[in-house]
Scaffold this motif. Structure first.
Motif, PDB file in Angstrom:
ATOM      1  N   LEU A 140      52.229  41.469  45.093  1.00 15.63           N
ATOM      2  CA  LEU A 140      51.140  41.896  44.207  1.00 15.63           C
ATOM      3  C   LEU A 140      51.095  41.023  42.948  1.00 15.63           C
ATOM      4  CD1 LEU A 140      49.027  44.335  44.063  1.00 15.63           C
ATOM      5  CD2 LEU A 140      50.552  45.242  42.321  1.00 15.63           C
ATOM      6  N   ARG A 141      52.263  40.772  42.371  1.00 10.96           N
ATOM      7  CA  ARG A 141      52.293  39.948  41.163  1.00 10.96           C
ATOM      8  C   ARG A 141      51.755  38.545  41.477  1.00 10.96           C
ATOM      9  NH1 ARG A 141      57.460  39.202  40.262  1.00 10.96           N
ATOM     10  NH2 ARG A 141      57.261  37.010  40.851  1.00 10.96           N
ATOM     11  N   GLU A 142      52.225  37.996  42.592  1.00 11.72           N
ATOM     12  CA  GLU A 142      51.763  36.646  42.960  1.00 11.72           C
ATOM     13  C   GLU A 142      50.255  36.636  43.227  1.00 11.72           C
ATOM     14  OE1 GLU A 142      56.148  35.509  44.687  1.00 11.72           O
ATOM     15  OE2 GLU A 142      54.462  35.598  46.114  1.00 11.72           O
ATOM     16  N   ALA A 143      49.744  37.721  43.810  1.00 15.77           N
ATOM     17  CA  ALA A 143      48.306  37.791  44.104  1.00 15.77           C
ATOM     18  C   ALA A 143      47.498  37.728  42.807  1.00 15.77           C
ATOM     19  CB  ALA A 143      47.989  39.082  44.856  1.00 15.77           C
ATOM     20  N   TYR A 144      47.938  38.485  41.803  1.00 13.63           N
ATOM     21  CA  TYR A 144      47.189  38.478  40.535  1.00 13.63           C
ATOM     22  C   TYR A 144      47.383  37.165  39.778  1.00 13.63           C
ATOM     23  CZ  TYR A 144      45.313  43.109  41.153  1.00 13.63           C
ATOM     24  OH  TYR A 144      44.588  44.163  41.633  1.00 13.63           O
ATOM     25  N   GLU A 145      48.537  36.544  39.891  1.00  9.53           N
ATOM     26  CA  GLU A 145      48.714  35.230  39.252  1.00  9.53           C
ATOM     27  C   GLU A 145      47.756  34.221  39.883  1.00  9.53           C
ATOM     28  OE1 GLU A 145      53.423  35.831  38.024  1.00  9.53           O
ATOM     29  OE2 GLU A 145      52.911  34.538  39.741  1.00  9.53           O
ATOM     30  N   TRP A 146      47.682  34.276  41.201  1.00  9.78           N
ATOM     31  CA  TRP A 146      46.778  33.359  41.910  1.00  9.78           C
ATOM     32  C   TRP A 146      45.333  33.654  41.511  1.00  9.78           C
ATOM     33  CZ3 TRP A 146      42.774  33.944  45.446  1.00  9.78           C
ATOM     34  CH2 TRP A 146      42.383  32.790  46.122  1.00  9.78           C
ATOM     35  N   ALA A 147      44.988  34.946  41.455  1.00  7.20           N
ATOM     36  CA  ALA A 147      43.610  35.338  41.119  1.00  7.20           C
ATOM     37  C   ALA A 147      43.235  34.832  39.723  1.00  7.20           C
ATOM     38  CB  ALA A 147      43.476  36.858  41.192  1.00  7.20           C
ATOM     39  N   LEU A 148      44.169  34.982  38.794  1.00 14.18           N
ATOM     40  CA  LEU A 148      43.917  34.541  37.421  1.00 14.18           C
ATOM     41  C   LEU A 148      43.666  33.033  37.380  1.00 14.18           C
ATOM     42  CD1 LEU A 148      43.819  36.253  34.921  1.00 14.18           C
ATOM     43  CD2 LEU A 148      46.248  35.758  34.509  1.00 14.18           C
ATOM     44  N   ALA A 149      44.433  32.319  38.195  1.00 20.57           N
ATOM     45  CA  ALA A 149      44.278  30.856  38.231  1.00 20.57           C
ATOM     46  C   ALA A 149      42.910  30.457  38.807  1.00 20.57           C
ATOM     47  CB  ALA A 149      45.412  30.242  39.049  1.00 20.57           C
ATOM     48  N   GLN A 150      42.303  31.348  39.628  1.00 15.76           N
ATOM     49  CA  GLN A 150      40.994  31.023  40.220  1.00 15.76           C
ATOM     50  C   GLN A 150      39.833  31.312  39.272  1.00 15.76           C
ATOM     51  OE1 GLN A 150      41.060  29.564  43.319  1.00 15.76           O
ATOM     52  NE2 GLN A 150      43.244  29.798  42.854  1.00 15.76           N
ATOM     53  N   LEU A 151      40.074  32.141  38.270  1.00 10.32           N
ATOM     54  CA  LEU A 151      38.966  32.622  37.427  1.00 10.32           C
ATOM     55  C   LEU A 151      38.074  31.519  36.856  1.00 10.32           C
ATOM     56  CD1 LEU A 151      39.738  35.722  35.184  1.00 10.32           C
ATOM     57  CD2 LEU A 151      38.129  35.467  37.081  1.00 10.32           C
ATOM     58  N   PRO A 152      38.660  30.393  36.392  1.00  6.10           N
ATOM     59  CA  PRO A 152      37.793  29.351  35.801  1.00  6.10           C
ATOM     60  C   PRO A 152      36.659  28.928  36.749  1.00  6.10           C
ATOM     61  CG  PRO A 152      40.100  28.882  35.363  1.00  6.10           C
ATOM     62  CD  PRO A 152      40.079  30.056  36.277  1.00  6.10           C
ATOM     63  N   ARG A 153      36.852  29.031  38.040  1.00  7.16           N
ATOM     64  CA  ARG A 153      35.778  28.657  38.986  1.00  7.16           C
ATOM     65  C   ARG A 153      34.568  29.585  38.845  1.00  7.16           C
ATOM     66  NH1 ARG A 153      36.290  29.333  44.415  1.00  7.16           N
ATOM     67  NH2 ARG A 153      38.298  30.432  44.516  1.00  7.16           N
ATOM     68  N   PHE A 154      34.787  30.784  38.291  1.00  7.35           N
ATOM     69  CA  PHE A 154      33.733  31.800  38.297  1.00  7.35           C
ATOM     70  C   PHE A 154      33.115  32.072  36.933  1.00  7.35           C
ATOM     71  CE2 PHE A 154      36.361  32.573  41.969  1.00  7.35           C
ATOM     72  CZ  PHE A 154      35.467  32.924  42.967  1.00  7.35           C
ATOM     73  N   VAL A 155      33.844  31.770  35.862  1.00 13.92           N
ATOM     74  CA  VAL A 155      33.432  32.296  34.558  1.00 13.92           C
ATOM     75  C   VAL A 155      32.080  31.773  34.061  1.00 13.92           C
ATOM     76  CG1 VAL A 155      35.713  32.941  33.728  1.00 13.92           C
ATOM     77  CG2 VAL A 155      34.887  30.601  33.391  1.00 13.92           C
ATOM     78  N   HIS A 156      31.582  30.706  34.646  1.00 13.71           N
ATOM     79  CA  HIS A 156      30.280  30.207  34.178  1.00 13.71           C
ATOM     80  C   HIS A 156      29.120  30.913  34.860  1.00 13.71           C
ATOM     81  CE1 HIS A 156      32.478  27.345  31.893  1.00 13.71           C
ATOM     82  NE2 HIS A 156      33.107  26.910  32.988  1.00 13.71           N
ATOM     83  N   GLY A 157      29.415  31.677  35.857  1.00  7.41           N
ATOM     84  CA  GLY A 157      28.349  32.430  36.535  1.00  7.41           C
ATOM     85  C   GLY A 157      28.248  33.841  35.965  1.00  7.41           C
ATOM     86  N   HIS A 158      27.393  34.702  36.598  1.00  9.21           N
ATOM     87  CA  HIS A 158      27.199  36.056  36.051  1.00  9.21           C
ATOM     88  C   HIS A 158      28.334  37.000  36.436  1.00  9.21           C
ATOM     89  CE1 HIS A 158      25.932  37.047  40.059  1.00  9.21           C
ATOM     90  NE2 HIS A 158      24.851  36.278  39.979  1.00  9.21           N
ATOM     91  N   GLY A 159      29.109  36.644  37.428  1.00  9.11           N
ATOM     92  CA  GLY A 159      30.285  37.451  37.744  1.00  9.11           C
ATOM     93  C   GLY A 159      30.046  38.601  38.714  1.00  9.11           C
ATOM     94  N   TYR A 160      28.773  38.916  38.996  1.00  9.62           N
ATOM     95  CA  TYR A 160      28.493  40.000  39.947  1.00  9.62           C
ATOM     96  C   TYR A 160      28.590  39.490  41.382  1.00  9.62           C
ATOM     97  CZ  TYR A 160      26.480  42.882  36.219  1.00  9.62           C
ATOM     98  OH  TYR A 160      26.288  43.635  35.103  1.00  9.62           O
ATOM     99  N   SER A 161      28.921  40.388  42.298  1.00  9.20           N
ATOM    100  CA  SER A 161      28.858  40.031  43.721  1.00  9.20           C
ATOM    101  C   SER A 161      28.563  41.318  44.486  1.00  9.20           C
ATOM    102  CB  SER A 161      30.176  39.410  44.179  1.00  9.20           C
ATOM    103  OG  SER A 161      31.268  40.259  43.833  1.00  9.20           O
ATOM    104  N   LEU A 162      27.290  41.618  44.643  1.00 11.59           N
ATOM    105  CA  LEU A 162      26.874  42.876  45.285  1.00 11.59           C
ATOM    106  C   LEU A 162      27.485  43.027  46.672  1.00 11.59           C
ATOM    107  CD1 LEU A 162      25.105  45.440  45.188  1.00 11.59           C
ATOM    108  CD2 LEU A 162      23.256  44.069  46.183  1.00 11.59           C
ATOM    109  N   PHE A 163      27.533  41.935  47.439  1.00 11.67           N
ATOM    110  CA  PHE A 163      28.070  41.992  48.814  1.00 11.67           C
ATOM    111  C   PHE A 163      29.567  41.691  48.865  1.00 11.67           C
ATOM    112  CE2 PHE A 163      23.597  41.366  49.423  1.00 11.67           C
ATOM    113  CZ  PHE A 163      23.295  42.017  50.606  1.00 11.67           C
ATOM    114  N   GLY A 164      30.095  41.161  47.759  1.00 12.23           N
ATOM    115  CA  GLY A 164      31.487  40.692  47.763  1.00 12.23           C
ATOM    116  C   GLY A 164      31.507  39.185  47.656  1.00 12.23           C
ATOM    117  N   ILE A 165      32.598  38.627  47.118  1.00 11.86           N
ATOM    118  CA  ILE A 165      32.660  37.166  46.987  1.00 11.86           C
ATOM    119  C   ILE A 165      32.843  36.540  48.371  1.00 11.86           C
ATOM    120  CG2 ILE A 165      33.491  37.143  44.592  1.00 11.86           C
ATOM    121  CD1 ILE A 165      36.322  36.681  45.666  1.00 11.86           C
TER     122      ILE A 165
END
Ligand code: PLP
Length: 497
Positions: A140-165
């Motif tokens: 779980l810890r590794e999953a969130y570390e990885w997720a945090l590292a991916q965030l820069p790919r998304f932060v310039h968009g609106h962040g919503y995903s009605l159907f899922g990423i």
């Protein structure tokens, strides 16, 4: 119009059971050497079927002549048995409507869900009302570390995903495909849990007053969602070792439900796993009757046995009728609020439109974490399997030792034991257990109209030493409410630990 509350909805469409079917459900009712008259034994056996939820309330019983023929007894025996059931409040009759099953004091229908969440003043209880294991901490810890590292790919968009990423939809689709159900990402809608997915499907496909076929017993929050939507559960009893296909077909024919809700993989609460043959038969019944079927696969990844996993039930149901729900809650952790559903593309689009009326997206960081965890699913499953097997076996051994009169089937997977406690005291037992420091979910929570008072669901999700402590406390509570008796043995379960 019939008087008894449980019958009202069925006026004009009452369910019935045939003589041969009831004879089959009754099994060995005549066995035993005591001197109880045959009619009294028959009445007691039918009463037991009602109490165990194996014969739904408001079911029309066979005519006396028909049942006498099916059982090979005299008509007088059946007449006297029906009289005794009426006298005890387990049956009612009306000229022209026959005899149907009732309970002596029909419980008031709950007006709303009874949440399992511990009240603040009871924090500190051993919680055996929830069935959810702790998180696999390192993954779980590794999953969130990885997720945090991916965030820069998304932060310039609106962040919503009605159907899922897209990456999560692809990972979920790949998992279905690897399990034998070819799936493309646009057949997946990411939700905030399996219960969210279920509620979306009920609100899209059922109108107030519609019927929803459910297994009996079943997952309580699904029953609550069905009632909240002003739809009506049609309980179909499970057979001792699996699905009673005749009963499912009869319920489909007699009540024409708009939806069916099936939990074929380590069913909550019985732990039953549908065989491929049962899946094929269920799929045929649903497809033939064109019943849209919600397949709840919440527990599917928690196998504790060596056998091959059965094919997903959706593979046996016509594609446009099957909606499969899944979740990260049990495989990974209940604190991750990500689930999903799989359906044909059109259904997915319609369900996404309904979803937008409730919320607009699941949390991005959670979706990323689940994408990562799905990549490590085999490792997490192996860990879960070894921990849960130990806990299951510890709990069974403790029950055998402290409560030898209880009967427990050893489930091949999932998170809970469904215990036959021998006497109909599940609700008072749950109340007494709180005083002994354990929170329980009593049997009737898993049924409709007060069934399952002789049953208790016990999760084996806590650490072994906590389960042993809890069993001591439950045994003390049980002896205080039942005096240690356990006379009314069930003949309904065929294999026991
Ligand atoms: C059979 C079943 N379905 C659905 C759920 C709800 O899962 P989620 O937490 O994903 O909403 C549970 C949770 O216990 C469950 O046991």
């Amino acid at each position: 119009m019939l008087d008894w509350p449980g019958c009202r909805w069925q006026s004009g469409r009452m369910r019935s059971v045939s003589g041969p079917h009831l004879a089959r459900l009754l099994g060995t009712w005549k066995a035993g050497a005591d001197l109880t008259p045959a009619y009294a034994r028959l009445a007691a056996a039918i009463r037991m079927l009602v109490l165990d939820g194996r014969l739904a309330l408001a079911t029309r019983l066979p005519g006396e002549r028909e049942l006498a023929r099916a059982l090979g007894v005299s008509r007088t025996t059946v007449t006297a048995a029906y009289d005794a059931m009426r006298a005890d409040g387990y049956a009612a009759s009306r000229q022209g409507s026959g005899t149907w099953t009732t309970l002596p004091d029909p419980p008031a229908q709950p007006t709303g869900p009874v949440p399992f969440a511990p009240a603040p003043e009871t924090a500190g209880l051993i919680d055996l009302a929830h069935a959810s294991p702790e998180a696999p901490a390192t993954a779980l810890r590794e999953a969130y570390e990885w997720a945090l590292a991916q965030l820069p790919r998304f932060v310039h968009g609106h962040g919503y995903s009605l159907f899922g990423i897209p990456e999560l939809r692809a990972a979920i689709a790949a998992r279905y495909t690897s399990r034998g159900l070819p799936t493309s990402p646009d057949e997946v809608l990411v939700t905030s849990g399996a219960q969210h997915a279920f509620s979306l499907a009920v609100s899209l496909f059922a109108d107030p007053g519609d019927r929803v076929l459910v297994e009996h017993p079943t997952y309580p929050n699904a029953l609550d969602a069905i009632r909240r939507a002003a739809t009506r559960p049609v309980p179909v009893p499970l057979a001792p070792g699996g699905w009673d296909i005749d009963a499912v077909e009869a319920a489909l024919r007699q009540t024409a439900p708009r939806l069916a809700y099936i939990n074929p993989d380590f069913q909550n609460p019985t732990g039953l796993l549908a065989s491929d043959a049962e899946r094929a038969a269920l799929g045929r019944a649903m497809s033939r009757s064109r019943t849209r079927t919600i397949v709840d696969e919440t527990l599917v990844e928690l196998a504790l046995h060596d056998g091959a996993a059965p094919t997903p039930l959706a593979a046996f149901v016509r594609d446009e009728l099957a909606i499969t729900t899944g979740t990260a809650s049990k495989t990974f952790w209940g604190g991750i609020r990500v689930g999903w559903l799989r359906a044909d593309r059109t259904t997915v689009r319609h369900l996404a439109a309904v979803r937008a009326t409730v919320d607009n997206s699941s949390a991005l960081i959670e979706q990323l974490a689940v994408t990562y965890l799905l990549g490590r699913i085999e490792e997490v499953r192996a860990h879960r399997r070894s921990e849960l097997t130990k806990r299951r076996d510890t709990l069974i051994a403790a029950l055998r030792d402290r409560l030898p009169g209880w009967r427990v089937r050893v489930p091949d997977g999932g998170l809970v034991l469904w215990c036959d406690i021998g006497v109909p005291v599940s609700t008072p037992l749950a109340a007494a257990a709180e005083r002994h420091g354990v929170r329980l979910a009593a049997g009737p929570r898993f049924g409709v109209d007060g069934a399952f008072e002789r049953w208790l669901r016990l999760p084996y999700t806590l650490a072994p030493e906590v389960l042993v402590d809890a069993t001591d406390r439950i045994a003390a509570a049980f002896h205080s409410v039942a005096g240690g008796s356990g006379e009314e043995r069930s003949e309904l379960i065929d294999t026991f630990a």
